[in-house]
Write a protein that holds these residues in place. Structure first.
Motif, short mmCIF file in Angstrom:
data_model
loop_
_atom_site.label_atom_id
_atom_site.label_comp_id
_atom_site.label_asym_id
_atom_site.label_seq_id
_atom_site.Cartn_x
_atom_site.Cartn_y
_atom_site.Cartn_z
N ALA A 254 0.84 -1.21 0.00
CA ALA A 254 0.00 0.00 0.00
C ALA A 254 0.87 1.25 0.00
CB ALA A 254 -0.93 -0.01 1.21
N GLU A 255 1.96 1.23 0.76
CA GLU A 255 2.86 2.39 0.80
C GLU A 255 3.54 2.60 -0.54
OE1 GLU A 255 3.98 2.04 5.57
OE2 GLU A 255 5.29 1.14 4.07
N VAL A 256 4.01 1.52 -1.17
CA VAL A 256 4.69 1.63 -2.46
C VAL A 256 3.75 2.17 -3.53
CG1 VAL A 256 5.71 0.29 -4.35
CG2 VAL A 256 6.41 -0.15 -2.00
N LEU A 257 2.50 1.70 -3.51
CA LEU A 257 1.54 2.06 -4.55
C LEU A 257 0.81 3.37 -4.25
CD1 LEU A 257 0.02 -1.48 -5.23
CD2 LEU A 257 1.70 -0.25 -6.63
N GLY A 258 1.12 3.96 -3.10
CA GLY A 258 0.47 5.22 -2.75
C GLY A 258 -1.00 5.08 -2.40
N ARG A 259 -1.40 3.93 -1.89
CA ARG A 259 -2.81 3.72 -1.51
C ARG A 259 -3.04 4.28 -0.10
NH1 ARG A 259 -5.21 -0.04 -4.95
NH2 ARG A 259 -4.11 0.08 -6.95
N THR A 260 -3.03 5.59 -0.01
CA THR A 260 -3.13 6.24 1.30
C THR A 260 -4.42 5.88 2.03
OG1 THR A 260 -4.04 8.19 0.18
CG2 THR A 260 -1.68 8.17 0.61
N GLU A 261 -5.47 5.57 1.27
CA GLU A 261 -6.74 5.22 1.91
C GLU A 261 -6.67 3.89 2.64
OE1 GLU A 261 -6.90 3.39 -2.24
OE2 GLU A 261 -6.07 5.19 -1.27
N ASP A 262 -5.66 3.05 2.33
CA ASP A 262 -5.54 1.73 2.95
C ASP A 262 -4.40 1.65 3.96
OD1 ASP A 262 -7.59 0.80 1.32
OD2 ASP A 262 -6.21 0.08 -0.23
N VAL A 263 -3.43 2.57 3.87
CA VAL A 263 -2.20 2.41 4.65
C VAL A 263 -2.48 2.34 6.14
CG1 VAL A 263 -0.05 3.53 5.33
CG2 VAL A 263 -0.67 3.41 2.92
N ALA A 264 -3.27 3.29 6.66
CA ALA A 264 -3.50 3.32 8.11
C ALA A 264 -4.19 2.04 8.59
CB ALA A 264 -4.35 4.54 8.47
N GLU A 265 -5.20 1.58 7.83
CA GLU A 265 -5.90 0.35 8.21
C GLU A 265 -4.94 -0.84 8.21
OE1 GLU A 265 -9.32 -2.73 6.51
OE2 GLU A 265 -8.69 -1.00 5.32
N LEU A 266 -4.14 -0.98 7.15
CA LEU A 266 -3.24 -2.13 7.05
C LEU A 266 -2.13 -2.06 8.09
CD1 LEU A 266 -3.04 -2.39 3.16
CD2 LEU A 266 -4.28 -3.90 4.72
#
Length: 541
Positions: A254-266
């Motif tokens: 998620a961090e590599v792909l810039g999925r900021t909407e998922d980073v905190a949850e994961l």
């Protein structure tokens, strides 16, 4: 009386014989088809067929990184084992390939050992072959997110999610292929969310206290000799290490792909799972003679020692110098066979699962910078193989024993040999790249070339060769490093280990190499400026 066809190649004639009776029967093999084929068989150029088959194998193996090892036994073992990685697989529906853990008992698709095969192929630069090898496993996932092959062989084996995540992490790390990471990403996220739901079920206090299994995955299948008492099902620490590792890979993706909407949850899923796992490891460890070690089941000594050291590599649950890693390695080495391999790493408590000596113990020695120990385990493993470099899954520890368990030709040992040889020659340790870390000291001392060409790493492609000239007391050679494309993190340092016997150590290195001497004389290091080819002259004494 009966002659059922049990499968495509097996006929099972059955005679019902009562006590005191005698029956006579004949099994006749028809040769009429063979006779009809004789004219074409006699005119076939069999030598041309053999030569074409050899050429096909050479073309395939030549795609891999080339290793230079003076010991022909080790070099031949590497290539024989690399060949086995292609033998133990089958075409399946849809034009895909499925790896098989063995040639007889386990001739079926699996997501365990075959994950390590995909990683080995990726590390040797065979990226397409690696992807093709494991795609069928990546795509096996339940609608609820369960990535442990809920409709396959490995169902209820929670470590499988970690094995799959490891292949994803390595394929991306070695290729930089973001499209691939995007393709797998939804599966990583779905798996992490499903695992968190499962672990939430075990976060239940018992009599006001946290049980040892608090926050771990629920009961699952252990395999690999893991048992909870006499039960093949239980809550196993190695499987939980791998499951939490899979959550970490999802967070990193998620961090590599810039999925900021998922980073905190994961990150929350990973950190919560890791905290509960660390608590179980600490409270569930077993006290030894002045040390503590990691069991298969928290607080119990039953079952095998398989997977305990995955807490260090590759799962990175604990640091290399953590007391539980120190104690577990000490515990494994306290129970060794006459041939130099650890006992009780599989189904046979007093037997040898030869693969795990490399896959678990030797790899951890390399992570800790203990090259001599890793090289010793590599030789012990090869010494337990057949002349054609095959191994049964498990065997008794004494010479000449006939007790075996599992498949007669099992995949895990050849892939462990390939991985160990690669890592002895080139290995990532965090943000550092290490060359010749685990080479046997006699290899360089022989005066012959030691090295590897076109090895894929997380930082780029590297080739090197070293040769010791006893007349001048110099190690001569070259290193060629081609950094990965812009945007990927370069290594903080590249270390070339100069491993010679008798306490010989490096005392100087030519300035043109851009390398510096390591203070203890164990090798040389580049902090920067390694890109391209550099000639080496290292004086030793």
């Amino acid at each position: 009386d009966e002659y059922p066809v049990s499968n495509a190649t097996s006929l099972c004639p059955t005679w019902k014989v009562e006590a005191g009776q005698t029956r006579v029967g004949w099994l006749i093999r028809p040769y009429s088809n063979y006779t009809a084929d004789l004219p074409s068989l006699r005119t076939t150029d069999w030598q041309a067929n053999v030569d074409a088959a050899k050429a096909e194998w050479h073309a395939l193996l030549d795609k891999a990184s080339r290793v230079e090892i003076p010991d022909a036994g080790v070099r031949n073992g590497f290539y024989a084992c690399l060949s086995d990685l292609f033998i133990m697989r089958e075409p399946v529906e849809g034009g895909l390939i499925a790896g098989a853990p063995g040639t007889e008992v386990y001739r079926a698709g699996s997501s365990g050992e075959t994950a390590i095969v995909a990683i080995a192929l990726d590390q040797l630069g065979m990226h397409k072959e690696a992807f093709d090898q494991y795609r069928v496993s990546i795509e096996q996932q339940g609608e609820n997110g369960d990535w442990a092959d809920p409709k396959g062989w490995a169902h209820l084996m929670w470590a499988i999610t970690g094995f799959k995540a490891w292949t994803v992490r390595e394929h991306y790390g070695l290729t930089g292929d973001k499209a691939y990471l995007e393709w797998v990403y939804p599966r990583l996220v779905a798996s992490a969310r499903w695992q968190e739901k499962e672990r939430a079920r075990t976060r239940v206090m018992v009599d006001g206290a946290r049980p040892l299994t608090y926050g771990l995955m629920p009961r699952g299948m252990g395999d690999c000799g893991l048992k909870d008492g006499d039960d093949l099902y239980g809550v196993f620490l190695p499987h939980n290490m791998w499951a939490v590792f899979a959550d970490r890979v999802a967070m990193e993706a998620a961090e590599v792909l810039g999925r900021t909407e998922d980073v905190a949850e994961l990150r929350g899923i990973y950190e919560t799972g890791r905290a509960d796992l660390l608590d179980a490891l600490e409270r569930g460890a077993i006290a030894g003679d002045g040390y503590r070690w990691i069991p298969g089941v928290p607080g119990k000594t039953c079952g095998s020692r398989w997977g305990a050291l995955n807490a260090l590599f590759p799962c990175e649950t604990l640091k290399p110098d953590h007391p539980l890693i120190e104690g577990t390695m000490r515990h494994l080495r306290s129970n060794m066979s006459p041939g130099g391999l650890p006992l009780n790493t599989g189904w046979m408590p007093a037997g040898l699962w030869v693969a795990i000596a490399l896959d678990n113990l030797a790899e951890c020695h390399l992570v800790r910078g203990e090259g001599d120990e890793a090289a010793g385990l590599l030789y012990a493993t090869l010494n337990h193989g057949t002349p054609l470099y095959t191994w049964c899954e498990e065997r008794g520890a004494e010479p000449g024993v006939k007790e075996i368990s599992g498949d007669r030709q099992h995949l895990w040992t050849p892939v462990a040999v390939v991985r160990a040889v690669r890592d002895c020659l080139v290995m990532e340790r965090g943000d550092e790249l290490h060359l010749a870390l685990g080479t046997h000291r006699d290899w360089l001392a022989s005066g012959a070339t030691v090295g590897i060409s076109n090895a894929a790493t997380h930082f780029g492609t590297v080739s090197y060769d070293l040769r010791y000239d006893a007349s001048t007391h110099k190690v001569l050679g070259k290193v060629n490093f081609q950094p990965a494309e812009a945007g990927r993190k370069p290594p903080s340092s590249v270390v070339m280990h100069v491993r010679l016997p008798g306490g010989m150590h490096a005392v100087s290195v030519n300035s043109e190499s851009n390398a510096a001497l390591i203070p203890d004389g164990s090798g040389i290091v580049w902090r920067s400026g390694l890109a391209g080819e550099h000639a080496l002259q290292v004086e030793v004494q």
